[in-house]
Write a protein that holds these residues in place. Structure first.
Motif, PDB file in Angstrom:
ATOM      1  N   LYS A  10      -5.766  23.355 -31.135  1.00  0.00           N
ATOM      2  CA  LYS A  10      -4.944  23.286 -32.345  1.00  0.00           C
ATOM      3  C   LYS A  10      -4.485  21.865 -32.643  1.00  0.00           C
ATOM      4  CE  LYS A  10      -3.160  27.995 -31.790  1.00  0.00           C
ATOM      5  NZ  LYS A  10      -1.961  28.808 -31.436  1.00  0.00           N
ATOM      6  N   ALA A  11      -4.265  21.073 -31.595  1.00  0.00           N
ATOM      7  CA  ALA A  11      -3.756  19.706 -31.759  1.00  0.00           C
ATOM      8  C   ALA A  11      -4.850  18.724 -32.155  1.00  0.00           C
ATOM      9  CB  ALA A  11      -3.076  19.237 -30.476  1.00  0.00           C
ATOM     10  N   GLY A  12      -6.115  19.156 -32.113  1.00  0.00           N
ATOM     11  CA  GLY A  12      -7.216  18.268 -32.472  1.00  0.00           C
ATOM     12  C   GLY A  12      -7.655  17.344 -31.360  1.00  0.00           C
ATOM     13  N   VAL A  13      -7.200  17.607 -30.134  1.00  0.00           N
ATOM     14  CA  VAL A  13      -7.600  16.789 -28.990  1.00  0.00           C
ATOM     15  C   VAL A  13      -9.115  16.883 -28.812  1.00  0.00           C
ATOM     16  CG1 VAL A  13      -7.431  16.643 -26.457  1.00  0.00           C
ATOM     17  CG2 VAL A  13      -5.360  16.919 -27.850  1.00  0.00           C
ATOM     18  N   ASP A  14      -9.737  15.772 -28.438  1.00  0.00           N
ATOM     19  CA  ASP A  14     -11.200  15.708 -28.388  1.00  0.00           C
ATOM     20  C   ASP A  14     -11.791  16.188 -27.068  1.00  0.00           C
ATOM     21  OD1 ASP A  14     -11.834  14.227 -31.028  1.00  0.00           O
ATOM     22  OD2 ASP A  14     -10.243  13.029 -30.127  1.00  0.00           O
ATOM     23  N   TYR A  15     -11.125  15.885 -25.945  1.00  0.00           N
ATOM     24  CA  TYR A  15     -11.598  16.301 -24.629  1.00  0.00           C
ATOM     25  C   TYR A  15     -10.422  16.835 -23.818  1.00  0.00           C
ATOM     26  CZ  TYR A  15     -15.864  13.504 -25.395  1.00  0.00           C
ATOM     27  OH  TYR A  15     -17.033  12.985 -25.896  1.00  0.00           O
ATOM     28  N   MET A  16     -10.681  17.852 -23.011  1.00  0.00           N
ATOM     29  CA  MET A  16      -9.689  18.346 -22.053  1.00  0.00           C
ATOM     30  C   MET A  16     -10.300  18.266 -20.661  1.00  0.00           C
ATOM     31  SD  MET A  16      -7.731  22.026 -21.907  1.00  0.00           S
ATOM     32  CE  MET A  16      -6.885  22.582 -20.420  1.00  0.00           C
ATOM     33  N   GLU A  17      -9.658  17.485 -19.797  1.00  0.00           N
ATOM     34  CA  GLU A  17     -10.128  17.323 -18.420  1.00  0.00           C
ATOM     35  C   GLU A  17      -9.498  18.404 -17.557  1.00  0.00           C
ATOM     36  OE1 GLU A  17     -10.788  13.526 -15.525  1.00  0.00           O
ATOM     37  OE2 GLU A  17      -8.760  13.820 -16.284  1.00  0.00           O
ATOM     38  N   ALA A  26       2.127   9.585 -22.534  1.00  0.00           N
ATOM     39  CA  ALA A  26       2.471  10.936 -22.983  1.00  0.00           C
ATOM     40  C   ALA A  26       1.612  11.330 -24.177  1.00  0.00           C
ATOM     41  CB  ALA A  26       3.952  11.002 -23.339  1.00  0.00           C
ATOM     42  N   LEU A  27       1.005  12.496 -24.088  1.00  0.00           N
ATOM     43  CA  LEU A  27       0.124  12.976 -25.150  1.00  0.00           C
ATOM     44  C   LEU A  27       0.876  13.129 -26.462  1.00  0.00           C
ATOM     45  CD1 LEU A  27      -2.684  14.014 -25.964  1.00  0.00           C
ATOM     46  CD2 LEU A  27      -1.990  16.282 -25.147  1.00  0.00           C
ATOM     47  N   GLU A  28       2.114  13.595 -26.387  1.00  0.00           N
ATOM     48  CA  GLU A  28       2.885  13.804 -27.615  1.00  0.00           C
ATOM     49  C   GLU A  28       3.213  12.472 -28.304  1.00  0.00           C
ATOM     50  OE1 GLU A  28       5.695  13.936 -24.048  1.00  0.00           O
ATOM     51  OE2 GLU A  28       3.700  14.723 -24.556  1.00  0.00           O
ATOM     52  N   LEU A  29       3.414  11.422 -27.519  1.00  0.00           N
ATOM     53  CA  LEU A  29       3.612  10.086 -28.095  1.00  0.00           C
ATOM     54  C   LEU A  29       2.348   9.609 -28.800  1.00  0.00           C
ATOM     55  CD1 LEU A  29       5.539   7.944 -25.434  1.00  0.00           C
ATOM     56  CD2 LEU A  29       6.221   8.314 -27.800  1.00  0.00           C
ATOM     57  N   LEU A  30       1.221   9.761 -28.118  1.00  0.00           N
ATOM     58  CA  LEU A  30      -0.041   9.273 -28.664  1.00  0.00           C
ATOM     59  C   LEU A  30      -0.435  10.021 -29.936  1.00  0.00           C
ATOM     60  CD1 LEU A  30      -2.443   7.364 -28.299  1.00  0.00           C
ATOM     61  CD2 LEU A  30      -3.534   9.140 -26.902  1.00  0.00           C
ATOM     62  N   LEU A  31      -0.336  11.344 -29.922  1.00  0.00           N
ATOM     63  CA  LEU A  31      -0.704  12.125 -31.106  1.00  0.00           C
ATOM     64  C   LEU A  31       0.205  11.816 -32.283  1.00  0.00           C
ATOM     65  CD1 LEU A  31      -1.484  15.609 -29.502  1.00  0.00           C
ATOM     66  CD2 LEU A  31      -3.126  13.892 -30.272  1.00  0.00           C
ATOM     67  N   GLY A  32       1.475  11.556 -31.985  1.00  0.00           N
ATOM     68  CA  GLY A  32       2.407  11.206 -33.047  1.00  0.00           C
ATOM     69  C   GLY A  32       2.153   9.833 -33.644  1.00  0.00           C
ATOM     70  N   PHE A  33       1.531   8.966 -32.863  1.00  0.00           N
ATOM     71  CA  PHE A  33       1.235   7.604 -33.308  1.00  0.00           C
ATOM     72  C   PHE A  33      -0.037   7.544 -34.155  1.00  0.00           C
ATOM     73  CE2 PHE A  33      -1.281   3.757 -32.494  1.00  0.00           C
ATOM     74  CZ  PHE A  33      -0.438   2.783 -33.015  1.00  0.00           C
ATOM     75  N   LEU A  34      -1.055   8.292 -33.745  1.00  0.00           N
ATOM     76  CA  LEU A  34      -2.337   8.229 -34.438  1.00  0.00           C
ATOM     77  C   LEU A  34      -2.214   8.793 -35.844  1.00  0.00           C
ATOM     78  CD1 LEU A  34      -4.627   9.360 -31.493  1.00  0.00           C
ATOM     79  CD2 LEU A  34      -4.385   7.032 -32.394  1.00  0.00           C
ATOM     80  N   LYS A  35      -2.847   8.136 -36.795  1.00  0.00           N
ATOM     81  CA  LYS A  35      -2.669   8.507 -38.203  1.00  0.00           C
ATOM     82  C   LYS A  35      -3.726   9.478 -38.724  1.00  0.00           C
ATOM     83  CE  LYS A  35       1.005   6.094 -38.580  1.00  0.00           C
ATOM     84  NZ  LYS A  35       1.192   5.866 -37.135  1.00  0.00           N
ATOM     85  N   ASN A  36      -4.715   9.780 -37.904  1.00  0.00           N
ATOM     86  CA  ASN A  36      -5.732  10.740 -38.336  1.00  0.00           C
ATOM     87  C   ASN A  36      -5.091  12.123 -38.487  1.00  0.00           C
ATOM     88  OD1 ASN A  36      -7.925  12.495 -38.582  1.00  0.00           O
ATOM     89  ND2 ASN A  36      -9.234  11.212 -37.304  1.00  0.00           N
ATOM     90  N   PRO A  37      -5.154  12.727 -39.665  1.00  0.00           N
ATOM     91  CA  PRO A  37      -4.484  14.025 -39.868  1.00  0.00           C
ATOM     92  C   PRO A  37      -5.059  15.160 -39.042  1.00  0.00           C
ATOM     93  CG  PRO A  37      -5.797  13.407 -41.801  1.00  0.00           C
ATOM     94  CD  PRO A  37      -5.772  12.216 -40.905  1.00  0.00           C
ATOM     95  N   LYS A  38      -6.192  14.936 -38.386  1.00  0.00           N
ATOM     96  CA  LYS A  38      -6.733  15.997 -37.518  1.00  0.00           C
ATOM     97  C   LYS A  38      -5.848  16.210 -36.297  1.00  0.00           C
ATOM     98  CE  LYS A  38      -9.838  14.810 -33.987  1.00  0.00           C
ATOM     99  NZ  LYS A  38     -11.177  14.677 -33.448  1.00  0.00           N
ATOM    100  N   TYR A  39      -5.059  15.182 -35.907  1.00  0.00           N
ATOM    101  CA  TYR A  39      -4.207  15.290 -34.722  1.00  0.00           C
ATOM    102  C   TYR A  39      -2.839  15.858 -35.104  1.00  0.00           C
ATOM    103  CZ  TYR A  39      -7.739  12.352 -32.492  1.00  0.00           C
ATOM    104  OH  TYR A  39      -8.911  11.853 -31.999  1.00  0.00           O
TER     105      TYR A  39
END
Length: 326
Positions: free
Chosen positions: A46-53, A247-260
């Motif tokens: 749902k968050a648009g993350v590209d890879y899950m390790e 932190a993933l929540e920091l990174l997703l909040g920073f990126l401007k691509n609306p997919k995230y």
């Protein structure tokens, strides 16, 4: 190298990698239940993350299965139980340590596996063994990355030689790995310039995996990104060994691509990571991790300090000084 993009840019080459299970598993011996893994998988989709390790492909000859949860070993059947045929844009990754993975046996052909990406982890003195693993995984049909650990301890000429060697392999991306949380943003920028210049020469991408000993994991990640780094590792609530990660929540909040989208990850934090901490699972910035970061050394002594619930920081600083300078 000129800055790549700005605060309002949407970089189509960016790939966000959630390393929560693998790096966070180092905090609790990979003892996550399937419900959490499934919920995190769905949240990442749902968050648009590209890879899950999902964890490690660790050798069952070296590590006792009874001492760890199953994500230390990432059996394909266990992953498939969570993701099924994974009919989503999210790709599945595992990490394989040089010398600690029976890769010829345990990493099967991609066509028979739910895994998409094999992340080979190595110290710089074991590059030939890493090359063997990369070539094996690529022949089996996987994407691959090479994670050169403890890069803050490596000489520039050795890093350059290693990347030149790796550039001739099928590897998809080189990773800057700040294992000790010792880097400052200007050092991340310098390393990103070096890695990206060689990556461009060979048609590779570059990633970064940052630790938060000096509360700089996020800063180092986005600084490297501005120089062209595109694979960005992060974990939910920063969960990871010792001081944790970007932190993933920091990174997703920073990126401007609306997919995230950050909201699905906030829900995981609300439902799970506070509970983990209440149960005694420890990670995150603390003075002993700050000290190992400043001394540019492995966090092992700091992890033991925290485990013993010590508070004598001044004494620990002197002990650490003696260890490093003995």
């Amino acid at each position: 190298m000129a800055q790549k993009g700005d605060l309002l840019s949407v970089r189509q080459d960016i790939r966000v990698v959630d390393a929560t299970i693998r790096d966070g598993g180092l905090c609790n011996d990979f003892r996550f239940d399937d419900k959490f893994i499934k919920d995190l998988y769905n949240a990442n989709v749902k968050a648009g993350v590209d890879y899950m390790e999902f964890g490690y492909k660790a050798s069952k000859e070296i590590f006792n299965e009874e001492d760890f949860g199953k994500w230390k070993f990432c059996n394909d059947a266990d992953i498939r139980k969570i993701v099924g045929d994974n009919k989503t844009p999210l790709k599945i990754a595992v990490m394989a340590d040089v010398g600690r993975t029976d890769f010829k046996k345990d990493i099967i052909a991609k066509k028979d596996s739910p895994i998409d990406l094999i992340r080979v982890a190595t110290y710089i003195n074991a590059i030939p063994a890493a090359v063997e693993m990369i070539e094996d995984a690529a022949k089996k049909g996987y994407e691959t990355t090479i994670n050169i650990m403890a890069v803050s301890k490596a000489r520039t000429e050795d890093i350059t030689a290693a990347l030149e060697t790796l550039g001739k392999t099928p590897v998809n991306a080189f990773y800057i790995v700040d294992s000790y949380g010792a880097l400052y943003p200007e050092e991340s920028r310098r390393l990103a310039d070096l890695y990206c210049s060689i990556a461009d020469k060979y048609g590779k991408s570059v990633g970064i995996h940052a630790h938060n000993n000096q509360q700089l994991a996020f800063a180092n990640t986005i600084e490297a990104m501005t120089q062209g780094v595109s694979y960005l590792d992060a974990t939910v609530d920063g969960m990871g060994r010792g001081a944790g990660n970007c932190a993933l929540e920091l990174l997703l909040g920073f990126l401007k691509n609306p997919k995230y989208q950050v909201a699905p990850i906030l829900k995981i934090i609300e439902e799970y990571t506070h509970k983990f901490k209440a149960e005694g699972v420890k990670w995150g910035y603390d003075i002993p991790y700050l000290l190992t970061g400043q001394y540019n050394t492995h966090p092992r002594p700091a992890i033991q300090f925290v485990k013993e619930d010590r508070q004598d920081y001044y004494k620990f600083s002197n002990e650490l000084y003696d260890i490093i300078n003995s």
